[in-house]
Design an enzyme around this catalytic site. Structure first.
Site, PDB file in Angstrom:
ATOM      1  N   GLU A   1       0.831  -1.219   0.000  1.00 24.00           N
ATOM      2  CA  GLU A   1       0.000   0.000   0.000  1.00 24.00           C
ATOM      3  C   GLU A   1       0.859   1.261   0.000  1.00 24.00           C
ATOM      4  O   GLU A   1       0.508   2.275   0.602  1.00 24.00           O
ATOM      5  CB  GLU A   1      -0.970   0.018   1.195  1.00 24.00           C
ATOM      6  CG  GLU A   1      -1.946  -1.129   1.214  1.00 24.00           C
ATOM      7  CD  GLU A   1      -2.580  -1.392  -0.136  1.00 24.00           C
ATOM      8  OE1 GLU A   1      -2.883  -0.423  -0.864  1.00 24.00           O
ATOM      9  OE2 GLU A   1      -2.747  -2.569  -0.489  1.00 24.00           O
ATOM     10  N   GLY A   2       1.983   1.205  -0.677  1.00 20.42           N
ATOM     11  CA  GLY A   2       2.922   2.325  -0.697  1.00 20.42           C
ATOM     12  C   GLY A   2       3.929   2.140   0.418  1.00 20.42           C
ATOM     13  O   GLY A   2       3.564   2.134   1.601  1.00 20.42           O
TER      14      GLY A   2
END
Length: 574
Positions: free
Chosen positions: A432-433
């Protein structure tokens, strides 16, 4: 000592630290009364303690696997998921129009915390479905909403997100998956995706994939990407499952942890899909799901930390090793009385509280933005999101690592289960980053308002500390000074026109900001407790021992990039 859901922490944070009462006071969330909240927390506590926690170890030892093209999940996972779905909990914050409860995201955040603490591998599944529901609510056509939302909210079907490809990780714009119009409003989706959590399972129902792909006229980069709903089975008009779609699980990844969570390599070979949102606007639609997941992943880190802490505490209360310094003076005679073990356990508990308070404050801001539409709430939520994700996952790693250390040699032995928490949580700082990307987002995009959101938080913290400088100087004064240092570091960031100067110190800046936020939330807890009690004593520990870390972090944050690039590639290779 079996897993205990941290219900008292949620109650205290809701009532005294993060301002849940403001949410319940809005018309939009007026049904989130104290009685309703208590009933929800209690029921979720029972579910995670009695049903989910016993599954955790089995998920590690009996991992998901592919047998004759069918994904088989760990024993008990299907029943655990069904218990969650049958309680209606997947729709806790989903819109009532399609069968959800319409309650605050803050309650869902507490639920996800408990799910992650009790069984992180299984907890990934509902988190992805929640994010898909939100993305569809905001971007899908009415037809897609009617087909998919009721099934996803009920748990009859589950959702995934498909971004990453072998050559396109964080650089999503480099994807090669393509979408060709079929001429009937649907599209033929082709390409390979990797790292797809819960890409398939044996729970029954449908697996609904949100897939990023490029239309024939899509320009290169992220601006040419579109988003598609691509289900495992094509739904019939009545909503029942029809024929299998042209997609398959190529393999499952062999991972460091999260063995119970099937992470699939997915192949789409002209699979039928439907556009979600506008053509070439797929990243905007997917970011709705990703932002939901960023907070959710931060909370996964907190949950893993909670599980690791409880296991370490149990061991420390039972293990006898050497003579303790307070033996015969009210001590237990176990290693919990040794100073360094006490330090580790206090650090674990203090950082869990900090990370949980940051995450719930972010959730409260999101709920208040939804309820009021006030831009200042939206700005606060946007600013806190990368901090909640990065610090929550860093806390998960740090606490679970300390959990191994508390166990000593037994922590390195797999049979104790202590190492599982670290192996499971480690990926949360990556997906998610990555946390580096979260930090870059914080000092770049989140400061495009010239620091307005950052300074609003800084002013709030400093004002609170100022009001207590005379009554509680030992705690309020260090916090006031820390906030002032944070203000100066923020001003330095804003003064850098070259973003790479900011990026060179973005991670320590984010962590320094989180450290100061932790001091603020711990001081609020101490004040609410009247300055006497376990939370006040924990606040003293945090402010005296952990808050000072902000000095080094913020000094690191404001050095600039020259010394980084003064080290040549040859220097690094020497």
């Amino acid at each position: 000592m079996p897993f205990r859901a941290p219900l008292e922490d949620f109650r205290f944070l809701f009532d005294h630290v993060v301002g849940f009462g403001e949410i319940a006071a809005t018309e939009r969330f007026s049904e989130a009364s104290p009685d309703t909240v208590e009933a929800i927390l209690s029921e979720l506590g029972k579910l995670t303690e009695e049903v989910w926690a016993p599954l955790n170890r089995n998920g590690d030892l009996d991992p998901a696997r592919v047998e004759n093209g069918v994904v088989r999940t760990s024993k008990g996972f299907a029943e655990g998921f069904r218990a969650l779905a049958e309680g209606g909990w997947l729709g806790l914050s989903a819109g009532e129009e399609h069968g959800g409860m319409g309650l605050p995201l803050t309650l869902t955040s507490a639920m996800n915390d408990m799910l992650a603490a009790s069984c992180l591998s299984l907890g990934l599944n509902p988190l992805l479905t929640q994010g898909q529901v939100e993305a569809l609510e905001h971007h899908a056509s009415a037809t897609l909403k009617e087909i998919y939302l009721p099934k996803l909210i009920s748990g009859e079907w589950t959702g995934t997100m498909n971004l990453t490809e072998p050559q396109a990780g964080s650089d999503v714009g480099a994807l090669r998956s393509k979408a060709e119009p079929n001429g009937d409003g649907s599209y033929a989706i082709s390409g390979q995706k990797i790292y797809i959590s819960w890409g398939d399972h044996d729970f029954g129902g449908n697996v609904c994939h949100l897939v990023l792909a490029r239309l024939p006229d899509g320009v290169p980069g992220t601006k040419g990407i579109s988003l598609f709903m691509v289900p495992k089975y094509l739904p019939n008009e009545d909503g029942s499952l029809g024929e299998a779609n042209r997609l398959r699980v190529v393999s499952l990844e062999h991972k460091m942890g999260l063995h119970g969570s099937p992470t699939a390599v997915m192949e789409y070979d002209g699979a039928t899909g439907w556009l979600v949102g506008e053509p070439h606007k797929g990243m905007a639609a997917m970011f709705t799901m990703m932002n939901n997941a960023r907070l959710g992943v931060g909370i996964q880190g907190i949950g893993a930390a909670e599980g690791a802490y409880q296991k370490a505490l149990e061991f420390a209360l039972d293990r006898r090793q050497g003579r303790t310094p307070i033996e015969g003076q009210g001590g237990t005679g176990t290693i919990v009385d040794h100073a360094d073990v006490r330090r580790m356990l206090a650090t674990m508990r203090a950082d869990i509280f900090t990370a949980r308070a940051i995450a719930l404050s972010c959730a409260v801001a999101l709920d208040m933005s939804t309820a009021t539409g006030a831009p200042e709430w939206a700005a606060r939520a946007a600013f806190l999101t990368p901090i909640a994700k990065a610090f929550g996952t860093e806390a998960g790693m740090r606490v679970s690592e300390l959990g191994v250390q508390v166990h000593g040699g037994m922590g390195f032995i797999e049979e104790t289960g202590a190492a599982q928490y670290y192996r499971d949580v480690r990926v949360t700082a990556i997906y998610e980053g990555t946390n580096g990307i979260q930090a870059m987002d914080l000092v770049a995009r989140k400061m495009m308002d010239k620091g307005e959101a950052a300074f609003a938080l800084i002013d709030e913290m400093q004002g609170f500390a100022e009001g207590l400088r005379s009554d509680r100087p030992a705690l309020a004064e260090p916090l006031w000074q820390a906030v002032e240092t944070l203000r100066e570091a923020t001003e330095w960031m804003l003064a850098q026109g070259d973003l790479n100067e900011r990026f060179s110190g973005s991670v320590p800046y984010l962590m320094g900001f989180a450290r100061v936020l932790g001091g603020y939330f711990h001081l609020k807890a101490a004040q609410a407790e009247g300055g006497e009690g376990p939370r006040a004593r924990l606040a003293e520990f945090y402010i005296r021992r952990l808050l000072p870390e902000h000095v080094g972090l913020l000094a690191h944050a404001t050095v600039g990039s020259a010394d980084l690039y003064a080290l040549s590639v040859e220097d690094l290779s020497a």
